[in-house]
Design an enzyme around this catalytic site. Structure first.
Site, PDB file in Angstrom:
ATOM      1  NE  ARG A  81      -2.532   0.913   3.161  1.00  0.00           N
ATOM      2  CZ  ARG A  81      -3.129   0.617   4.355  1.00  0.00           C
ATOM      3  NH1 ARG A  81      -4.765   0.363   4.887  1.00  0.00           N
ATOM      4  NH2 ARG A  81      -2.862   0.926   5.519  1.00  0.00           N
ATOM      5  CE  LYS A 183      -2.541   5.197   7.023  1.00  0.00           C
ATOM      6  NZ  LYS A 183      -3.411   5.251   7.266  1.00  0.00           N
TER       7      LYS A 183
HETATM    8  N1  PLP Z   1      -9.049   4.277   6.807  1.00  0.00           N
HETATM    9  C1  PLP Z   1      -8.608   5.675   7.605  1.00  0.00           C
HETATM   10  C2  PLP Z   1      -8.468   6.305   6.811  1.00  0.00           C
HETATM   11  C3  PLP Z   1      -7.380   5.388   8.089  1.00  0.00           C
HETATM   12  O1  PLP Z   1      -6.503   6.084   8.098  1.00  0.00           O
HETATM   13  C4  PLP Z   1      -6.959   4.087   8.074  1.00  0.00           C
HETATM   14  C5  PLP Z   1      -5.504   3.986   9.157  1.00  0.00           C
HETATM   15  O2  PLP Z   1      -5.470   2.926   8.155  1.00  0.00           O
HETATM   16  C6  PLP Z   1      -7.796   2.771   7.903  1.00  0.00           C
HETATM   17  C7  PLP Z   1      -9.115   3.378   6.974  1.00  0.00           C
HETATM   18  C8  PLP Z   1      -7.417   1.317   8.544  1.00  0.00           C
HETATM   19  O3  PLP Z   1      -7.066   1.367   7.591  1.00  0.00           O
HETATM   20  P1  PLP Z   1      -5.948  -0.468   8.604  1.00  0.00           P
HETATM   21  O4  PLP Z   1      -6.304  -1.637   8.525  1.00  0.00           O
HETATM   22  O5  PLP Z   1      -5.065  -0.491   7.001  1.00  0.00           O
HETATM   23  O6  PLP Z   1      -4.847   0.066   8.848  1.00  0.00           O
HETATM   24  C1  COI Z   2      -4.041   3.371  11.292  1.00  0.00           C
HETATM   25  O1  COI Z   2      -5.122   2.757  11.709  1.00  0.00           O
HETATM   26  O2  COI Z   2      -2.422   2.886  11.200  1.00  0.00           O
HETATM   27  C2  COI Z   2      -4.272   5.221  11.179  1.00  0.00           C
HETATM   28  O3  COI Z   2      -2.947   5.235  10.089  1.00  0.00           O
HETATM   29  C3  COI Z   2      -4.751   5.747  11.621  1.00  0.00           C
HETATM   30  C4  COI Z   2      -4.235   7.609  12.263  1.00  0.00           C
HETATM   31  C5  COI Z   2      -3.716   6.784  13.503  1.00  0.00           C
HETATM   32  C6  COI Z   2      -4.242   8.250  11.623  1.00  0.00           C
END
Ligand code: PLP
Ligand code: COI
Length: 339
Positions: A81, A183
């Site tokens: 990602r 991200k």
């Molecule tokens: N959506 C957003 C906007 C986020 O910042 C995050 C965190 O990373 C997620 C969803 C969840 O993603 P992940 O499960 O890969 O941490």
């Molecule tokens: C995460 O869950 O790793 C995120 O990036 C969320 C956040 C604290 C921005």
């Protein structure tokens, strides 16, 4: 070395740990990278990361298991990602092996900050990639830094498995064909003000709707949304402007393969929330946070309960948590041992 940290009561706040990793990209290649003690970066005032938001980041965790070993959860997915995000804002790829090796080095060098098994706390890793060097036009930077730091954390939303309430935002965090899938920091800058408005009104955060029609649930500022229908299906929004959450895709797998549920990624209409018996927010930081209710157009729609986690959300949580901490066997390749 013993640390004066109250592991059971950690929140999600910055703590300076001992070592961080830094690697520089110049003239088309990465250097070998190194661990450093200084938590300050010295970069050009004209760095694209500072002016044009040419940067992206990741979040993943290291978990201490019962036998004292330490493991990462699906770091290859974070590596993939960060490279999708990097390409969207014209930054160089970080090779997957380099990404995982940097994470392992940082965990090992800060081993005494990895919370004990049973505390519920974890070591959060924050890899990031930024455009640096002298530049003033709106164009990609001449140089890049890839860094990883870490800190011990507890729950992102206060209370962990205690339900929280969210409010639907009138603002958008990302646009169709924009950068919502990546991200990148700009998405989070866009979420700061709506988040503050939500908190001032007594909510844990806000939920964004699809920017084109404002009728469909997208996600929370820092987590994806899921709902459990009254006939026990796991539903989660499908949209090109939300972050593809690694936790969400893991839960879809757990729901279908471990819990025998039907799983669907599709539109979730904000006016049809009564199709759900339970709802939750999921992400690395949020883990699974049950949603008590969602406030929209002057009314709070309550799902299972404002005070207690629902039975399906609890099963999903226990299975995910069990895999991450090594108590439940995960699918092939999900767990990467650090030591
Ligand atoms: N959506 C957003 C906007 C986020 O910042 C995050 C965190 O990373 C997620 C969803 C969840 O993603 P992940 O499960 O890969 O941490
Ligand atoms: C995460 O869950 O790793 C995120 O990036 C969320 C956040 C604290 C921005």
């Amino acid at each position: 070395m013993s640390l004066n940290i109250d592991w059971e009561n950690l929140g999600f706040s910055y703590i300076k740990t001992d070592y961080r990793y830094i690697s520089k990209w110049k003239d088309g290649q990465w250097d070998n990278g190194e661990l450093v003690k200084d938590n300050n970066l010295t970069i050009s005032e004209a760095s694209t990361a500072l002016h044009y938001g040419q940067q992206c980041f990741e979040g993943l965790k290291a978990y201490r298991t019962k036998d004292g070993s330490i493991q990462l959860f699906r770091p290859d997915e974070n590596a993939k990602r960060i490279n999708r995000s990097a390409r969207r804002v014209l930054m160089p790829d970080v090779p997957e092996e380099k990404f995982i090796d940097a994470c392992k080095q940082v965990v090992k060098a800060n081993e005494h900050f990895v919370p004990p098994y049973g505390s519920g706390a974890t070591l959060y890793l924050r890899p990031f990639l930024i455009g640096v060097g002298d530049n003033i036009g709106v164009k990609p930077a001449p140089e890049f830094l890839f860094c990883v730091f870490c800190l011990p954390v507890g729950p992102y939303f206060k209370g962990g498995l205690t339900p929280v309430n969210f409010i639907i935002s009138e603002y958008d965090r990302a646009a169709p064909y924009g950068t919502g899938e990546a991200k990148v920091g700009g998405n989070y800058a866009a979420s700061l003000y709506p988040h503050e408005l939500a908190v001032k009104q007594g909510f844990a955060d806000c939920i964004y709707l699809d920017p084109a029609t404002h009728t469909k649930i997208e996600e929370v500022g820092a987590a994806n949304f899921f709902g459990i229908t009254k006939d026990n299906k796991f539903i989660t929004p499908q949209s090109p402007s939300i972050l593809p959450s690694i936790t969400k895709y893991s839960l879809m797998h757990i729901a279908s393969e471990y819990l025998g549920m039907e799983v669907e990624e599709r539109d979730v209409l904000v006016d049809h929330l009564d199709e759900f018996a339970e709802a939750g927010a999921c992400g690395t930081a949020a883990v699974i946070t049950p949603i008590g209710g969602i406030h929209h157009k002057g009314k709070l729609h309550v799902f299972h309960s404002e005070t207690e986690v629902g039975p399906v959300t609890k099963k999903l949580y226990d299975t995910l948590y069990g895999i991450q901490f090594g108590d439940v066997k995960g699918p092939e390749g999900w767990i990467v041992k650090v030591k």
